[in-house]
Scaffold this active site. Structure first.
Site, PDB file in Angstrom:
ATOM      1  N   HIS A 185      -6.253   9.695  -9.649  1.00 11.72           N
ATOM      2  CA  HIS A 185      -7.358   8.739  -9.810  1.00 11.72           C
ATOM      3  C   HIS A 185      -8.196   9.000 -11.064  1.00 11.72           C
ATOM      4  CE1 HIS A 185      -6.220   7.711  -5.780  1.00 11.72           C
ATOM      5  NE2 HIS A 185      -6.467   8.936  -5.373  1.00 11.72           N
TER       6      HIS A 185
ATOM      7  N   ILE B 106      -5.338   5.061 -10.720  1.00 11.10           N
ATOM      8  CA  ILE B 106      -5.562   4.005  -9.719  1.00 11.10           C
ATOM      9  C   ILE B 106      -6.767   4.369  -8.853  1.00 11.10           C
ATOM     10  CG2 ILE B 106      -3.119   3.390  -9.712  1.00 11.10           C
ATOM     11  CD1 ILE B 106      -2.850   4.820  -7.008  1.00 11.10           C
TER      12      ILE B 106
ATOM     13  N   ASP C  32     -12.462  13.571  -2.907  1.00 13.84           N
ATOM     14  CA  ASP C  32     -11.019  13.401  -3.141  1.00 13.84           C
ATOM     15  C   ASP C  32     -10.770  13.552  -4.633  1.00 13.84           C
ATOM     16  OD1 ASP C  32      -8.410  12.725  -3.492  1.00 13.84           O
ATOM     17  OD2 ASP C  32      -8.433  11.019  -2.135  1.00 13.84           O
TER      18      ASP C  32
HETATM   19  C1  LIG Z   1      -5.069  13.955   5.391  1.00 14.64           C
HETATM   20  C2  LIG Z   1      -5.710  13.128   4.281  1.00 14.64           C
HETATM   21  C3  LIG Z   1      -4.873  12.734   3.161  1.00 14.64           C
HETATM   22  C4  LIG Z   1      -5.370  11.644   2.312  1.00 14.64           C
HETATM   23  C5  LIG Z   1      -4.569  11.552   1.084  1.00 14.64           C
HETATM   24  C6  LIG Z   1      -4.959  10.410   0.221  1.00 14.64           C
HETATM   25  C7  LIG Z   1      -5.012  10.849  -1.180  1.00 14.64           C
HETATM   26  C8  LIG Z   1      -5.465   9.747  -2.122  1.00 14.64           C
HETATM   27  O1  LIG Z   1      -6.067  10.357  -3.230  1.00 14.64           O
HETATM   28  C9  LIG Z   1      -4.253   8.895  -2.522  1.00 14.64           C
HETATM   29  C10 LIG Z   1      -4.582   7.478  -2.715  1.00 14.64           C
HETATM   30  O2  LIG Z   1      -5.660   7.038  -2.478  1.00 14.64           O
HETATM   31  S1  LIG Z   1      -3.312   6.495  -3.281  1.00 14.64           S
HETATM   32  C11 LIG Z   1      -4.123   4.918  -3.511  1.00 14.64           C
HETATM   33  C12 LIG Z   1      -4.109   4.058  -2.308  1.00 14.64           C
HETATM   34  N1  LIG Z   1      -2.794   3.638  -1.885  1.00 14.64           N
HETATM   35  C13 LIG Z   1      -2.067   2.745  -2.595  1.00 14.64           C
HETATM   36  O3  LIG Z   1      -2.462   2.284  -3.658  1.00 14.64           O
HETATM   37  C14 LIG Z   1      -0.733   2.318  -2.007  1.00 14.64           C
HETATM   38  C15 LIG Z   1      -0.603   0.821  -2.039  1.00 14.64           C
HETATM   39  N2  LIG Z   1       0.641   0.408  -1.403  1.00 14.64           N
HETATM   40  C16 LIG Z   1       1.803   0.364  -2.083  1.00 14.64           C
HETATM   41  O4  LIG Z   1       1.855   0.632  -3.271  1.00 14.64           O
HETATM   42  C17 LIG Z   1       3.022  -0.032  -1.310  1.00 14.64           C
HETATM   43  O5  LIG Z   1       2.638  -0.692  -0.136  1.00 14.64           O
HETATM   44  C18 LIG Z   1       3.925   1.182  -0.920  1.00 14.64           C
HETATM   45  C19 LIG Z   1       4.471   1.845  -2.201  1.00 14.64           C
HETATM   46  C20 LIG Z   1       3.139   2.191  -0.106  1.00 14.64           C
HETATM   47  C21 LIG Z   1       5.075   0.692  -0.084  1.00 14.64           C
HETATM   48  O6  LIG Z   1       5.686  -0.388  -0.735  1.00 14.64           O
HETATM   49  P1  LIG Z   1       7.271  -0.518  -0.737  1.00 14.64           P
HETATM   50  O7  LIG Z   1       7.880   0.712  -1.295  1.00 14.64           O
HETATM   51  O8  LIG Z   1       7.591  -1.810  -1.384  1.00 14.64           O
HETATM   52  O9  LIG Z   1       7.578  -0.532   0.812  1.00 14.64           O
HETATM   53  P2  LIG Z   1       8.280  -1.660   1.660  1.00 14.64           P
HETATM   54  O10 LIG Z   1       9.689  -1.822   1.158  1.00 14.64           O
HETATM   55  O11 LIG Z   1       7.401  -2.865   1.737  1.00 14.64           O
HETATM   56  O12 LIG Z   1       8.310  -0.996   3.101  1.00 14.64           O
HETATM   57  C22 LIG Z   1       9.151   0.118   3.373  1.00 14.64           C
HETATM   58  C23 LIG Z   1       8.780   0.624   4.741  1.00 14.64           C
HETATM   59  O13 LIG Z   1       7.519   1.314   4.649  1.00 14.64           O
HETATM   60  C24 LIG Z   1       6.539   0.659   5.472  1.00 14.64           C
HETATM   61  N3  LIG Z   1       5.312   0.574   4.701  1.00 14.64           N
HETATM   62  C25 LIG Z   1       5.111  -0.208   3.634  1.00 14.64           C
HETATM   63  N4  LIG Z   1       3.873  -0.029   3.165  1.00 14.64           N
HETATM   64  C26 LIG Z   1       3.279   0.879   3.961  1.00 14.64           C
HETATM   65  C27 LIG Z   1       1.999   1.456   3.977  1.00 14.64           C
HETATM   66  N5  LIG Z   1       1.051   1.130   3.087  1.00 14.64           N
HETATM   67  N6  LIG Z   1       1.710   2.351   4.941  1.00 14.64           N
HETATM   68  C28 LIG Z   1       2.643   2.662   5.867  1.00 14.64           C
HETATM   69  N7  LIG Z   1       3.883   2.141   5.900  1.00 14.64           N
HETATM   70  C29 LIG Z   1       4.196   1.273   4.944  1.00 14.64           C
HETATM   71  C30 LIG Z   1       7.086  -0.717   5.783  1.00 14.64           C
HETATM   72  O14 LIG Z   1       6.636  -1.197   7.027  1.00 14.64           O
HETATM   73  C31 LIG Z   1       8.582  -0.478   5.767  1.00 14.64           C
HETATM   74  O15 LIG Z   1       8.972   0.051   7.015  1.00 14.64           O
HETATM   75  P3  LIG Z   1       9.975  -0.782   7.953  1.00 14.64           P
HETATM   76  O16 LIG Z   1      11.211  -0.917   7.127  1.00 14.64           O
HETATM   77  O17 LIG Z   1      10.141   0.060   9.165  1.00 14.64           O
HETATM   78  O18 LIG Z   1       9.272  -2.075   8.202  1.00 14.64           O
END
Ligand SMILES: CCCCCCC[C@@H](O)CC(=O)SCCNC(=O)CCNC(=O)[C@H](O)C(C)(C)COP(=O)(O)OP(=O)(O)OC[C@H]1O[C@@H](n2cnc3c(N)ncnc32)[C@H](O)[C@@H]1OP(=O)(O)O
Length: 301
Positions: free
Chosen positions: A205, A220, A200
């Site tokens: 990152h 990150i 990846d």
């Molecule tokens: C095919 C292969 C592809 C692979 C690609 C991967 C590539 C990699 O290089 C990329 C990475 O590794 S990125 C690093 C890992 N991920 C992160 O660090 C994300 C961490 N999470 C966040 O920051 C927040 O949860 C965040 C920002 C995600 C959400 O937070 P908020 O904006 O505050 O959201 P919130 O208001 O709480 O919720 C809004 C609606 O979204 C849903 N939701 C929240 N977090 C979710 C999540 N992590 N995954 C899925 N859905 C999520 C909530 O349920 C909410 O929906 P609803 O209103 O229907 O309840």
């Protein structure tokens, strides 16, 4: 969190009609060992008897053993090329990995060639973001046996607002009693730079400028790296070190992790399901939660 203005263009009809091409993955014992090092195997003790087998053939062992989260790498091929999909113009630096769901059907060989059949499994509009789910089914080349399945959920900041559908997520309630076990593997400041060598290469990152543009003070950690740390802790504490005990893995990335932070994974055993939550110790912040289904418990537990 501040982030650059997205100039995304999103046409869900075009996107959902698109058939994703098959991808191929070939790996050998070296890839398995580099991955294991990337998720902290032998991090605290270079001769750790439980974790050594993930990076080295021990006496009497024919092959290195494969961590079940290794299979998450097979799902990367379709998206690491910059999300080149019709009906979808998006700044990849704004993408965050939201969730990963994994099923492992057979013991994982230490080397293999695979054909990955990829499909779009879901699209949700969260208003401020879109959520795209991609399913990858991996078959062993030659035998055509299904080895594993990944469902990858990506959280596309700024791409929502195309409908009013939404689907809630149900793993929010954790038992109030103290977890069965807690492991504290400390990530190294170089953790993301090592993990990326498993495939990846997303600059979020590794590149401070890309990280800043995405709204972060510095690069990150990969979500799948955090997941690897957590599941390895569960294998060690609950599965008596046996990676083949893991059947299903589900994880949601709740908050970002920075390389060098200390991860604490707490776990609760409920029948053959392990509920877990990983926190960053320094910020006392939950960063990952989910469950693992296991095939059975070792008699030594
Ligand atoms: C095919 C292969 C592809 C692979 C690609 C991967 C590539 C990699 O290089 C990329 C990475 O590794 S990125 C690093 C890992 N991920 C992160 O660090 C994300 C961490 N999470 C966040 O920051 C927040 O949860 C965040 C920002 C995600 C959400 O937070 P908020 O904006 O505050 O959201 P919130 O208001 O709480 O919720 C809004 C609606 O979204 C849903 N939701 C929240 N977090 C979710 C999540 N992590 N995954 C899925 N859905 C999520 C909530 O349920 C909410 O929906 P609803 O209103 O229907 O309840």
């Amino acid at each position: 969190m501040s982030m650059a203005t997205s100039d995304s263009e999103f046409n869900p009809d075009l996107l959902l009609a698109h058939k994703l091409p098959e991808t191929r993955s070939t790996y050998n014992e070296r890839d398995v060992a580099i991955y294991a090092l990337g998720v902290g195997a032998c991090g605290q003790d270079a001769v750790d008897s439980v974790e050594l087998k993930f990076v080295y053939h021990e006496n009497g062992q024919e092959h290195v053993q494969v961590l079940p989260t290794f299979v998450s790498l097979f799902s990367l091929g379709s998206l690491t090329d910059g999300l080149d999909l019709p009906g979808f113009k998006y700044d990849p630096s704004l993408l965050l990995h939201g969730q990963q769901y994994i099923e492992v059907y057979r013991p994982l060989p230490s080397k293999a060639s695979l054909i990955n059949k990829v499909s779009l499994a879901g699209l949700q509009d969260k208003g401020k973001a879109a959520i795209l789910e991609i399913e990858t089914r991996s078959y062993e080349q030659g035998s055509d046996e299904l080895l594993c399945m990944n469902r990858t959920t990506v959280f596309l900041r700024g791409a929502g607002g195309f409908s009013n559908s939404s689907q809630p997520f149900s793993y929010k309630n954790y038992p109030s009693n103290q977890g069965l076990a807690v492991k504290i593997p400390q990530t190294q400041p170089s953790a993301a730079l090592l993990y990326r060598l498993s495939g990846d290469y997303n600059p979020l990152h590794s590149d401070p400028n890309v990280a800043k543009r995405a709204g972060f003070p510095r690069p990150i950690l990969h979500g799948l790296c955090t997941l690897g740390f957590a599941i390895k802790a569960i294998i060690k504490c609950i599965c008596n070190g046996d990676p083949s005990a893991v059947k299903t893995i589900s994880g949601r990335f709740l908050a970002t992790v920075f390389p060098g932070e200390t991860l604490i994974t707490e776990m609760w055993l409920q029948g053959l399901r392990v509920i877990y939550q990983t926190k960053v110790k320094e910020r006392n912040k939950a960063v990952l939660s989910g469950y693992v289904d296991i095939r059975g418990l070792s008699s030594s537990l």
